[in-house]
Design a protein around this motif. Structure first.
Motif, PDB file in Angstrom:
ATOM      1  N   ASN A  81       0.936  -1.218  -0.073  1.00 56.95           N
ATOM      2  CA  ASN A  81      -0.037  -0.020   0.059  1.00 56.95           C
ATOM      3  C   ASN A  81       1.110   1.440  -0.072  1.00 56.95           C
ATOM      4  O   ASN A  81       1.632   1.624   1.001  1.00 56.95           O
ATOM      5  N   GLN A  84      -2.707   6.595  -2.214  1.00 54.81           N
ATOM      6  CA  GLN A  84      -3.646   7.251  -3.373  1.00 54.81           C
ATOM      7  C   GLN A  84      -2.754   7.606  -4.518  1.00 54.81           C
ATOM      8  O   GLN A  84      -2.925   7.197  -5.674  1.00 54.81           O
ATOM      9  N   ALA A  87      -0.333   5.517  -6.379  1.00 65.13           N
ATOM     10  CA  ALA A  87      -1.256   4.716  -7.391  1.00 65.13           C
ATOM     11  C   ALA A  87      -1.401   5.474  -8.669  1.00 65.13           C
ATOM     12  O   ALA A  87      -1.326   4.928  -9.738  1.00 65.13           O
ATOM     13  N   ARG A 141     -15.985  17.984   7.896  1.00 61.53           N
ATOM     14  CA  ARG A 141     -14.990  17.784   6.655  1.00 61.53           C
ATOM     15  C   ARG A 141     -14.893  18.793   5.714  1.00 61.53           C
ATOM     16  O   ARG A 141     -13.970  19.243   5.165  1.00 61.53           O
ATOM     17  N   LYS A 215     -10.882   6.196   3.297  1.00 57.14           N
ATOM     18  CA  LYS A 215      -9.409   5.528   3.573  1.00 57.14           C
ATOM     19  C   LYS A 215      -8.399   6.657   4.145  1.00 57.14           C
ATOM     20  O   LYS A 215      -7.258   6.459   4.438  1.00 57.14           O
TER      21      LYS A 215
HETATM   22  N1  UDP Z   1      -7.122   4.978  -2.278  1.00 57.06           N
HETATM   23  C1  UDP Z   1      -6.013   4.274  -2.436  1.00 57.06           C
HETATM   24  N2  UDP Z   1      -4.737   4.052  -1.762  1.00 57.06           N
HETATM   25  C2  UDP Z   1      -4.826   4.447  -0.326  1.00 57.06           C
HETATM   26  C3  UDP Z   1      -6.118   5.028  -0.080  1.00 57.06           C
HETATM   27  C4  UDP Z   1      -7.196   5.401  -0.838  1.00 57.06           C
HETATM   28  O1  UDP Z   1      -5.639   3.836  -3.779  1.00 57.06           O
HETATM   29  O2  UDP Z   1      -3.957   4.275   0.488  1.00 57.06           O
HETATM   30  C5  UDP Z   1      -7.984   5.178  -3.307  1.00 57.06           C
HETATM   31  C6  UDP Z   1      -9.623   4.571  -2.730  1.00 57.06           C
HETATM   32  O3  UDP Z   1      -9.525   3.361  -3.289  1.00 57.06           O
HETATM   33  C7  UDP Z   1     -10.365   5.451  -3.529  1.00 57.06           C
HETATM   34  C8  UDP Z   1      -9.499   7.045  -3.719  1.00 57.06           C
HETATM   35  O4  UDP Z   1      -8.149   6.422  -3.525  1.00 57.06           O
HETATM   36  O5  UDP Z   1     -10.554   5.293  -4.925  1.00 57.06           O
HETATM   37  C9  UDP Z   1      -9.861   7.886  -2.655  1.00 57.06           C
HETATM   38  O6  UDP Z   1     -10.243   7.306  -1.362  1.00 57.06           O
HETATM   39  P1  UDP Z   1     -11.102   7.468  -0.405  1.00 57.06           P
HETATM   40  O7  UDP Z   1     -12.311   7.774  -1.203  1.00 57.06           O
HETATM   41  O8  UDP Z   1     -11.345   6.714   0.553  1.00 57.06           O
HETATM   42  O9  UDP Z   1     -11.028   9.161  -0.062  1.00 57.06           O
HETATM   43  P2  UDP Z   1     -11.887  10.367   0.375  1.00 57.06           P
HETATM   44  O10 UDP Z   1     -13.027  10.348  -0.745  1.00 57.06           O
HETATM   45  O11 UDP Z   1     -12.499  10.114   1.749  1.00 57.06           O
HETATM   46  O12 UDP Z   1     -11.011  11.614   0.302  1.00 57.06           O
END
Ligand code: UDP
Ligand code: MG
Length: 324
Positions: A81, A84, A87, A141, A215
């Motif tokens: 991991n 995000q 990735a 938030r 996440k």
């Molecule tokens: N994600 C990821 N790695 C991480 C955390 C999140 O690839 O360590 C991806 C997650 O699967 C989603 C995107 O990043 O597609 C945004 O995450 P999330 O929706 O949890 O963030 P938020 O919308 O709360 O900002």
């Protein structure tokens, strides 16, 4: 159903990059909306999923999806991991489209809006950001991100009305520039913005997370915002030098004042605690400065180690899609 536009040997017009981390509950729904939405656009496309070391069934589901639509699907599987943004970076390095769209896997940004982003690019913009029309997040938030947005805008010159919205489109030039930076901890929309020449923002719909949980913890959000400030601006350092100068000047005046008092009134021991107060304040300022320096040094350290930013386990792609 393979449309001729998606002929594998031709580079696709659009690449959609989607980071996936423990999204097993929402993936099926994502697939069932994303592919039809793109098919409708009548452009050749590819979708690149990056599995960011999920511990649930996400990786298996991505494999299945690859088998179902190998013509337009590519899957990058990370060994662990890495977050995000790493990735998305990996997605950028593997995509081949002229236009690159990033999207979250949780369906908070509807894939049906991709067409609107591309239409904006047709008008000559190289960066299309998005603003959530009605944000479906908690009040805290929303408030916190508004305050952060304002601070960031002042410090970094990066204008993003809604930094949390990942549904964005970039031209290939921008993505190539991002690929060159090899930045270790970064925030893609801001980095892309700094490379763009004609950025624009449009409003898009926002939905509640379809399934699963966010996440991001509060701590991660704080880190992200620190990265944003220190990664895109040295203004905090300069402001700090300025505070240092002002305080030095004031201190010198104070010392001169004390010296004169010493000469005129003779030795005094009163006001000891005032002096303590002043000393503690100065120590506080100094410590804050050291901490701030640490942020920058930490970034430099991360960068010079040149460690791989992520490790890839496997890439699932059609042989015909492979870059030679
Ligand atoms: N994600 C990821 N790695 C991480 C955390 C999140 O690839 O360590 C991806 C997650 O699967 C989603 C995107 O990043 O597609 C945004 O995450 P999330 O929706 O949890 O963030 P938020 O919308 O709360 O900002
Ligand atoms: Mg989300």
């Amino acid at each position: 159903m393979i449309s001729p536009a998606n002929n594998m040997t031709i580079k696709p017009e659009v690449s959609v990059v989607i980071p996936v981390y423990n999204e097993e509950l929402g993936l099926a729904q994502l697939f069932s909306r994303l592919y039809p939405a793109l098919d409708k656009l009548n452009v050749s496309y590819e979708i690149i999923f990056i599995n960011d070391g999920s511990s649930d069934r996400s990786a298996a589901m991505l494999r299945e999806q690859f088998q179902a639509r190998p013509d337009v699907t590519r899957v990058v599987l990370f060994k662990g991991n890495y977050g995000q943004h790493m990735a998305i970076m990996a997605g950028f390095e593997h995509c081949r489209g002229q236009r690159i769209v990033t999207l979250d896997a949780d369906l908070q940004n509807p894939p049906e809006e991709i067409g609107a982003l591309l239409a904006e690019m047709d008008k000559g913009h190289d960066y299309v950001g998005s603003i959530r029309k009605q944000r479906q997040d908690s009040l805290f938030r929303r408030y916190a991100s508004k305050a952060m947005n304002r601070t960031r805008e002042r410090i970094t010159n990066i204008k993003m009305t809604d930094q949390g919205c990942m549904l964005r489109a970039y031209s290939r030039d921008i993505v190539l520039a991002i690929n060159q930076t090899k930045d270790t901890s970064t925030f893609i929309p801001a980095l892309a913005y700094s490379f763009s020449r004609r950025p624009v923002e449009i409003e898009v719909a926002h939905e509640e997370r379809f399934a699963g949980e966010s996440k991001y913890s509060l701590q991660q959000l704080i880190k992200l915002n620190f990265d944003l400030m220190t990664g895109f601006s040295t203004l905090p350092l300069r402001v700090f030098s300025l505070i240092g100068i002002v305080i030095s000047v004031l201190s010198i005046c104070f010392v001169i004042f004390l010296a004169i008092r010493r000469l005129v009134l003779g030795p005094e021991a009163e006001g000891l605690f005032t002096l303590f107060g002043i000393a503690f304040f100065l120590i506080g300022v100094t410590l804050f400065g050291i901490g701030l320096l640490g942020e920058y040094v930490g970034r430099i350290y991360d960068q010079v180690r040149l460690r791989p930013r992520y490790m890839i386990d496997a890439v699932l792609e059609n042989v015909a899609n492979k870059d030679t």
